[in-house]
Design a protein around this motif. Structure first.
Motif, PDB file in Angstrom:
ATOM      1  N   PRO A  44      20.047  28.045  85.829  1.00 11.61           N
ATOM      2  CA  PRO A  44      21.445  28.059  86.262  1.00 11.61           C
ATOM      3  C   PRO A  44      21.608  27.979  87.776  1.00 11.61           C
ATOM      4  O   PRO A  44      22.515  27.304  88.273  1.00 11.61           O
ATOM      5  N   GLN A  94      22.362   9.935  87.816  1.00 12.19           N
ATOM      6  CA  GLN A  94      23.065   8.912  87.033  1.00 12.19           C
ATOM      7  C   GLN A  94      22.153   8.287  85.996  1.00 12.19           C
ATOM      8  O   GLN A  94      22.538   8.117  84.845  1.00 12.19           O
ATOM      9  N   GLU A 145      25.632  21.441  92.056  1.00  9.82           N
ATOM     10  CA  GLU A 145      27.096  21.438  92.183  1.00  9.82           C
ATOM     11  C   GLU A 145      27.500  21.517  93.648  1.00  9.82           C
ATOM     12  O   GLU A 145      28.400  20.815  94.109  1.00  9.82           O
ATOM     13  N   LEU A 151      20.190   9.643  78.767  1.00  3.57           N
ATOM     14  CA  LEU A 151      20.629  10.629  77.776  1.00  3.57           C
ATOM     15  C   LEU A 151      21.639  10.009  76.835  1.00  3.57           C
ATOM     16  O   LEU A 151      21.552  10.131  75.612  1.00  3.57           O
ATOM     17  N   TRP A 152      22.606   9.382  77.437  1.00  2.00           N
ATOM     18  CA  TRP A 152      23.701   8.819  76.667  1.00  2.00           C
ATOM     19  C   TRP A 152      23.176   7.755  75.700  1.00  2.00           C
ATOM     20  O   TRP A 152      23.551   7.696  74.540  1.00  2.00           O
ATOM     21  N   TRP A 187      19.494   9.388  84.723  1.00  2.00           N
ATOM     22  CA  TRP A 187      19.145  10.358  83.691  1.00  2.00           C
ATOM     23  C   TRP A 187      20.282  10.465  82.676  1.00  2.00           C
ATOM     24  O   TRP A 187      20.065  10.430  81.468  1.00  2.00           O
ATOM     25  N   LEU A 188      21.478  10.572  83.190  1.00  2.00           N
ATOM     26  CA  LEU A 188      22.650  10.656  82.316  1.00  2.00           C
ATOM     27  C   LEU A 188      22.753   9.430  81.425  1.00  2.00           C
ATOM     28  O   LEU A 188      23.045   9.526  80.242  1.00  2.00           O
ATOM     29  N   GLN A 189      22.502   8.285  82.024  1.00  2.00           N
ATOM     30  CA  GLN A 189      22.565   7.042  81.270  1.00  2.00           C
ATOM     31  C   GLN A 189      21.551   7.065  80.132  1.00  2.00           C
ATOM     32  O   GLN A 189      21.861   6.744  78.984  1.00  2.00           O
ATOM     33  N   ARG A 209      21.224  24.482  88.832  1.00  2.00           N
ATOM     34  CA  ARG A 209      22.401  23.677  88.501  1.00  2.00           C
ATOM     35  C   ARG A 209      23.520  23.941  89.499  1.00  2.00           C
ATOM     36  O   ARG A 209      24.224  23.024  89.930  1.00  2.00           O
ATOM     37  N   LYS A 226      26.971  18.320  95.426  1.00  2.00           N
ATOM     38  CA  LYS A 226      27.894  17.271  95.025  1.00  2.00           C
ATOM     39  C   LYS A 226      28.955  17.089  96.105  1.00  2.00           C
ATOM     40  O   LYS A 226      29.423  15.980  96.363  1.00  2.00           O
ATOM     41  N   PHE A 255      14.809  17.666  83.024  1.00  2.00           N
ATOM     42  CA  PHE A 255      15.175  18.664  82.017  1.00  2.00           C
ATOM     43  C   PHE A 255      14.749  20.056  82.459  1.00  2.00           C
ATOM     44  O   PHE A 255      15.522  21.006  82.365  1.00  2.00           O
ATOM     45  N   ARG A 256      13.532  20.157  82.941  1.00  2.49           N
ATOM     46  CA  ARG A 256      13.044  21.474  83.348  1.00  2.49           C
ATOM     47  C   ARG A 256      13.836  22.002  84.532  1.00  2.49           C
ATOM     48  O   ARG A 256      14.193  23.175  84.582  1.00  2.49           O
ATOM     49  N   GLU A 287      11.196  14.332  82.248  1.00  4.09           N
ATOM     50  CA  GLU A 287      10.792  15.689  81.896  1.00  4.09           C
ATOM     51  C   GLU A 287      11.128  16.685  82.989  1.00  4.09           C
ATOM     52  O   GLU A 287      11.669  17.757  82.731  1.00  4.09           O
ATOM     53  N   ALA A 320      17.172  23.427  83.641  1.00  9.18           N
ATOM     54  CA  ALA A 320      17.176  24.581  82.746  1.00  9.18           C
ATOM     55  C   ALA A 320      17.612  25.855  83.457  1.00  9.18           C
ATOM     56  O   ALA A 320      18.084  26.801  82.831  1.00  9.18           O
TER      57      ALA A 320
END
Lengths: 90, 90
Positions: A12, A74, A19, A80-81, A76-78, A15, A22, A6-7, A3, A10
């Motif tokens: 920008p 990772q 980046e 999601l997928w 989280w992405l997994q 995010r 990274k 996701f929050r 959770e 949200a």
DNA sequence: TTGAGGTTTAGCAAAAAGGCTATATAATGT
DNA sequence: ACATTATATAGCCTTTTTGCTAAACCTCAA
């Protein structure tokens, strides 16, 4: 479970911070320098990211260095997928 | 580009709606019946999801049937993975 | 055309999020 | 101890989000 992620994602600005990280670890100040917002504002964004587990920090002298937490991202992405991803075979 | 998606997914109720729709299309009323919130509240959540492109609707008589937009979800996931995913070789 | 069921829109109140300034805390150098 | 630099926290304000009720809008059937 995810959770907070996701929050956190949200927003920008947050995010964009990810980046930035990274490319490698960065001090809070360096991060803040990339944005028009004031330092305390960025500090709070970093707090949200940290609480979501997306970054972790490490104090080095007077600096606080932030790292992307690739593992959490990772997983989280997994997750999601697995839930919404189509047929990625692996 | 995917800003609306991030915002839409930030809310747990909206994520649950998507989970519901994964099983197949559903009328607005059926969807609302799965939640404690009032029907107009769910209607607005559906509006947010729709604007994000994550669902589309189809009026059938007096009913409005909502469908998951798997394509948009997929392309968002793909985009995510390209940016933050590790080494998924494909 | 009226009525009923299904859904959305309007308008309001409460809560959450985001930004700012001022202040506190932490470490460093003198 | 004090000043300086780096970062976080507090407190305030404004905007956005969310939930509710009331009212409007559609469609179907009589």
């Amino acid at each position: 479970m995810h959770e907070g992620v996701f929050r956190a994602l949200a927003d920008p600005t947050r995010r964009r911070i990810l980046e930035l990280l990274k490319a490698g670890p960065m001090t809070a100040g360096e991060i803040a320098a990339h944005f028009p917002s004031r330092q305390p504002t960025i500090s709070r964004h970093l707090g949200v990211l940290k609480q979501a587990g997306l970054v972790f920090d490490e104090r080095q002298g007077q600096y606080v260095i932030y790292h992307l937490n690739a593992t959490v991202l990772q997983s989280w992405l997994q997750w999601l997928w697995d839930r919404w991803g189509g047929d990625h075979n692996t």
